[in-house]
Design a protein around this motif. Sequence first.
Motif, PDB file in Angstrom:
ATOM      1  N   PRO A  82       0.823  -1.224   0.000  1.00  0.00           N
ATOM      2  CA  PRO A  82       0.000   0.000   0.000  1.00  0.00           C
ATOM      3  C   PRO A  82       0.856   1.274   0.000  1.00  0.00           C
ATOM      4  O   PRO A  82       0.550   2.242  -0.698  1.00  0.00           O
ATOM      5  N   GLN A  83       1.951   1.226   0.752  1.00  0.00           N
ATOM      6  CA  GLN A  83       2.836   2.395   0.812  1.00  0.00           C
ATOM      7  C   GLN A  83       3.492   2.642  -0.549  1.00  0.00           C
ATOM      8  O   GLN A  83       3.585   3.777  -1.023  1.00  0.00           O
ATOM      9  N   ARG A  84       3.915   1.562  -1.200  1.00  0.00           N
ATOM     10  CA  ARG A  84       4.528   1.713  -2.521  1.00  0.00           C
ATOM     11  C   ARG A  84       3.508   2.248  -3.523  1.00  0.00           C
ATOM     12  O   ARG A  84       3.818   3.088  -4.364  1.00  0.00           O
ATOM     13  N   LEU A  85       2.280   1.742  -3.424  1.00  0.00           N
ATOM     14  CA  LEU A  85       1.249   2.210  -4.358  1.00  0.00           C
ATOM     15  C   LEU A  85       0.971   3.702  -4.155  1.00  0.00           C
ATOM     16  O   LEU A  85       0.754   4.440  -5.118  1.00  0.00           O
ATOM     17  N   ARG A  86       1.010   4.159  -2.906  1.00  0.00           N
ATOM     18  CA  ARG A  86       0.748   5.590  -2.673  1.00  0.00           C
ATOM     19  C   ARG A  86       1.892   6.444  -3.209  1.00  0.00           C
ATOM     20  O   ARG A  86       1.657   7.528  -3.745  1.00  0.00           O
ATOM     21  N   LYS A  89      -6.457  -4.169  -1.753  1.00  0.00           N
ATOM     22  CA  LYS A  89      -7.585  -3.983  -0.846  1.00  0.00           C
ATOM     23  C   LYS A  89      -7.362  -2.752   0.038  1.00  0.00           C
ATOM     24  O   LYS A  89      -8.281  -2.280   0.703  1.00  0.00           O
ATOM     25  N   ALA A  90      -6.119  -2.270   0.062  1.00  0.00           N
ATOM     26  CA  ALA A  90      -5.776  -1.256   1.053  1.00  0.00           C
ATOM     27  C   ALA A  90      -6.127   0.168   0.612  1.00  0.00           C
ATOM     28  O   ALA A  90      -6.212   1.067   1.440  1.00  0.00           O
ATOM     29  N   LEU A  91      -6.330   0.371  -0.696  1.00  0.00           N
ATOM     30  CA  LEU A  91      -6.579   1.734  -1.170  1.00  0.00           C
ATOM     31  C   LEU A  91      -8.033   2.143  -0.909  1.00  0.00           C
ATOM     32  O   LEU A  91      -8.947   1.329  -1.011  1.00  0.00           O
ATOM     33  N   SER A  92      -8.223   3.413  -0.617  1.00  0.00           N
ATOM     34  CA  SER A  92      -9.582   3.931  -0.411  1.00  0.00           C
ATOM     35  C   SER A  92     -10.253   4.128  -1.769  1.00  0.00           C
ATOM     36  O   SER A  92      -9.568   4.188  -2.800  1.00  0.00           O
ATOM     37  N   PRO A  93     -11.595   4.241  -1.799  1.00  0.00           N
ATOM     38  CA  PRO A  93     -12.274   4.501  -3.083  1.00  0.00           C
ATOM     39  C   PRO A  93     -11.739   5.776  -3.741  1.00  0.00           C
ATOM     40  O   PRO A  93     -11.573   5.822  -4.973  1.00  0.00           O
ATOM     41  N   ARG A 116      -3.380  -2.627 -12.849  1.00  0.00           N
ATOM     42  CA  ARG A 116      -3.850  -3.935 -12.412  1.00  0.00           C
ATOM     43  C   ARG A 116      -3.577  -4.136 -10.917  1.00  0.00           C
ATOM     44  O   ARG A 116      -4.448  -4.549 -10.155  1.00  0.00           O
ATOM     45  N   VAL A 117      -2.346  -3.811 -10.492  1.00  0.00           N
ATOM     46  CA  VAL A 117      -1.977  -3.975  -9.080  1.00  0.00           C
ATOM     47  C   VAL A 117      -2.827  -3.051  -8.199  1.00  0.00           C
ATOM     48  O   VAL A 117      -3.299  -3.446  -7.138  1.00  0.00           O
ATOM     49  N   ALA A 118      -3.044  -1.815  -8.682  1.00  0.00           N
ATOM     50  CA  ALA A 118      -3.827  -0.859  -7.883  1.00  0.00           C
ATOM     51  C   ALA A 118      -5.269  -1.338  -7.725  1.00  0.00           C
ATOM     52  O   ALA A 118      -5.854  -1.252  -6.643  1.00  0.00           O
ATOM     53  N   ARG A 119      -5.841  -1.863  -8.814  1.00  0.00           N
ATOM     54  CA  ARG A 119      -7.229  -2.342  -8.737  1.00  0.00           C
ATOM     55  C   ARG A 119      -7.344  -3.534  -7.791  1.00  0.00           C
ATOM     56  O   ARG A 119      -8.329  -3.700  -7.095  1.00  0.00           O
TER      57      ARG A 119
END
Length: 606
Positions: A163-167, A220-224, A214-217
Amino acid sequence: MSPPHPLRRRGARAALALAALSAGLAVAPLSAPAAPQPTTPHTAAQRDFTALSRAFVEALWRIDPDAALYAGRYEGSGRLPRPDAATRSARLAFVTDWQARLAALDDATLGIHQRTDLVQLRNKLAQDRFELEVLREHSWNPASYSVAGPIDLMLQTRFAPEPQRLRLLLRRIEGIPAYYEAARQAIDRPTREHTELAIAQAPGNQSVLNELGRVARASKALSPGERRLFKTRLSNAEAAVDAYVVFLRGQLQRMDAEPGYARPFRLGGALYPQKFNLEIQSKRTAAQTYEAALQAREQLLAQMDDLARGLWPRVMGGANPPTDRLALIGQVIDRLSERHVARADFYPEIRRQIAELQDWVRRKDLISQDPRKPLVVRETPVYQRGVAGAGIEAPGPYRPQDRTYYNVTPLDDLSPAQAESVLREYNHWILQILNIHEAVPGHYTQLVHANRSPSLVKTLFGNGAMIEGWAVFSERMMLENGWGDQAPEMWLMWCKWNLRSVTNAILDYAVHVQGMGEAEAMDLLTRQAFQTPQEAREKWRRVTLTSVQLTSYFSGYSEIMALREARRAQLGDRFRVKDFNEQLLSYGNAPVSAIRSLMLDPTATQ
Ligand code: ZN
Ligand code: ZN
């Protein structure tokens, strides 16, 4: 597979340039060897230098977050630097500031390892100034703009929880439209070759963006809200890549319409020698290196002629040997190349040989090894497989706990004809030389030794000619000491392999300075250096997209050979192969020219 291998252990600049070369998805570049701890300083001046070089590296990471990321430092990875004029002038000011600070240092107060570190720091800054002020690749190489590499690295490297990497990535991709806008502004008279390469890379950029989506979708950790932002920013980023391609196609049209608009890809006699001096750091000039390569080539061909004539009756039977020397050598090599492992045995055989090489080097006592840090031979992870290949993957300087891998890409994805071509090229003898070069006692053993005199500076800004030079030198050193039982077949194949390094150096200078054309280059590589048409085509492409790097193998190798002879003359009966090898590697990846001064100077102290 085709060594010479440009992808090994480089700083960010080379990694980016080479990511560009892979012409599609930018493969995560192999980072520098583990070596974070500086040697213990003894005096106040030495402590000051240690502090200063650390401060330099930290400041560099702040001003160049992409370079930081390739070295394994991700704090700044959420920021995508905009490659505009303001960024370039800030970097130039940084160079000016640090050049002044380093100029104020007195080399005489430093020990050997710090002096060689200082050589590399000064050279790194001089290189950066040259790029910004003189070479100005940002204006003519559209392929130097690519967003895929860092994103791919941030997706694949577990430097933080996902989640941190995605942000961080969500922040980074916001800058992509401005990034390509700055690229369009900076480009002026690009080369056709680099423009075409940049267009060919666009699908790789898009596929990395798709993968990120794809990874972002799936997360589960990302908010809407974060998901919505991802969607918007990714579609803006994809549109920016498309717009860049449209711009580049426009540049190609302009080249067609306006003769003289395209910049020639050849560096030319003014720029090439400057780049050579900064990158190779040899005592020889570019022209002298070219002359030395021509001489080395003649010696190799004479030796190959002798070996091939000796082998002819046994290998070719009753046929009459051709009178043309190149034809004769080529036919013997061709016939010998039929001896190779079966396709399914390629990986197991490499694995078996590494253990054998380690054991042999130990029994012959040629150089010490470190049994506590074994090399892990493995099949290349799927996401890293771009081309068929084999090579060392070493952990970066900030991850010394990680293992060193020898990645071997199995031949599974190749057609039978392609696999046969690779197997003939890496035949019974050449496969052994490849393993010596890559692993033992080549690049892998070199890493183990560099880590004994750890230098963050040399890990990050090491000299490429020393690194490749050692690997090439180690091949010959092994054969001289009896690997292969002095068989003429082994020496003939070594000559062919060595001729490749020598020919790389000739080709680079001949093309970039003397204007050699494609047909002449193909003849040089195939008929005169016994390479396959496929290998020669790839080499031609490489020489149109890079400069100077192709000379590093021969330059480093020939300077190490000369240094060894000088050392042998100096020591006489006291010369020992193992002592020489270990002393040579004890300076880390300093340039051979600097090592030479220190090794031959009896007053030099640690
Ligand atoms: Zn075959
Ligand atoms: Zn190499």
